[in-house]
Design an enzyme around this catalytic site. Structure first.
Site, PDB file in Angstrom:
ATOM      1  N   HIS A 224      34.501  38.832  38.871  1.00 28.81           N
ATOM      2  CA  HIS A 224      35.483  39.563  39.675  1.00 28.81           C
ATOM      3  C   HIS A 224      36.257  40.502  38.763  1.00 28.81           C
ATOM      4  CE1 HIS A 224      35.465  37.418  43.640  1.00 28.81           C
ATOM      5  NE2 HIS A 224      34.848  36.508  42.915  1.00 28.81           N
ATOM      6  N   LYS A 228      41.745  39.103  38.525  1.00 32.06           N
ATOM      7  CA  LYS A 228      41.567  37.803  39.188  1.00 32.06           C
ATOM      8  C   LYS A 228      41.272  36.746  38.127  1.00 32.06           C
ATOM      9  CE  LYS A 228      39.082  35.367  42.855  1.00 32.06           C
ATOM     10  NZ  LYS A 228      40.334  34.883  43.448  1.00 32.06           N
TER      11      LYS A 228
END
Length: 341
Positions: A224, A228
């Site tokens: 990601h 994140k």
């Protein structure tokens, strides 16, 4: 791009695996990895797992709907994507949103509509007024995790139906707030329709065939954007299904890829999507390493989530119009309706 098939590979694949797969293997759709000696690939469709639930009749074509939708907050990338998808679907974009981020002249233009951006401290006063002008309005929330519960309490206080796409917050309290207020809402941490369908198929398989993968070794890699830091909720849900299927695996074993250089060179994330993507790979190997299964879903950008959110809002609108007794829904309910665009 998103793929949700899986394949049986020769044992040679297992002996050549690394913690993160090479780019040409990872980027290819599932079942197209390129070991030295390639055997015929057995492709299995996840739709087979739910076929018995949809054989009675084909879903009716979705009706053309038009109703006002307020996106909170349009200043965020996800909120902006939802607003654009809503306009594309023919919905009426309410020219109001809330954000602590200041914008020039206090306005943001989306699809030729000037959205007036207000401070969250003004939300109750303005929402109360806006609701009078747009009585059929549905609110979509893509704000920040810390605001989830407070925002939901406000929507419920004002009797505003809403779609909660923001993750985080106290989810049990969130559901209780909606149930106590008896307000229509769709709440889901995952709005990607196809990803939700894949998860549903996994849950069905885990329920129907517990222990089917007992003894198998599981490797999980998920990539990601660098902002994140935690394991994605989707990965947690898939891992939970594998655990029910008999696989021993701890969340600490997930290989989190967050370094942009590694994402480019090894994972194969397109450079333009480094700031917004979700690449997941689940690899299972039999105890004797003669059989391997691979599940993969790669998402670039935010359109899949935006489209799913708009479908959720449309679903909620039809439930309100029909006076449905049930008020609280999730994306499984939306999928089950069978009339998404």
């Amino acid at each position: 791009m998103l793929s949700a098939a899986f394949a049986v590979h020769p044992a040679a694949v297992a002996s050549q695996r690394h913690s993160v797969r090479q780019r040409q293997q990872f980027c290819a759709p599932i079942g197209t990895a390129t070991p030295r000696r390639r055997l015929p690939v057995a492709m299995l469709s996840v739709t087979n797992a739910v076929a018995t639930q949809s054989r009675e009749s084909a879903p009716a074509s979705p009706r053309k709907l038009s109703f006002p939708i307020l996106v909170n907050s349009c200043t965020g990338k996800m909120g902006k994507s939802v607003a654009e998808a809503a306009v594309s679907a023919g919905l009426q974009l309410v020219p109001v949103s809330f954000s602590a981020i200041e914008v020039p002249d206090g306005k943001l233009n989306i699809c030729d509509t000037d959205i007036h951006i207000h401070n969250p401290s003004e939300s109750e006063r303005i929402l109360r007024s806006i609701a009078k002008d747009y009585p059929d309005m549905i609110v979509v929330d893509y704000t920040v995790p810390d605001a989830v519960n407070a925002n939901a309490e406000l929507y419920c206080k004002l009797g505003l139906p809403f779609v909660m796409g923001t993750t985080g917050g106290d989810r049990q309290l969130l559901n209780k707030t909606v149930q106590d207020a008896n307000v229509y809402a769709v709440i889901s941490p995952q709005m990607g329709k196809q990803v939700v369908a894949f998860l549903a198929a996994m849950e069905i398989m885990a329920e129907k065939f517990p222990g089917a993968f007992a003894g198998y070794k599981l490797e999980v890699m998920e990539s990601h954007q660098a902002t994140k830091l935690d394991v994605s909720g989707t990965a947690k849900a898939v891992i939970s299904c594998f655990q029910k299927l008999g696989v021993s695996f701890d969340l600490n074993e997930v290989n989190l890829v967050r370094d942009p250089e590694e994402q480019l060179a090894i994972v194969g994330v397109p450079e333009e999507h480094l700031a917004g993507h979700a690449f997941h790979n689940y690899h299972l190997t039999s105890p004797d390493e003669t059989v391997s299964f691979e599940f993969q879903h790669n998402v670039c950008g935010r359109s899949i989530y935006a489209e799913g959110t708009v479908d959720a809002a449309m679903f909620l609108h039809t439930k309100i119009r029909s006076g449905a007794d049930k008020k609280l829904y999730d994306m499984i309910d939306v999928l089950g309706e069978g009339n998404m665009r």
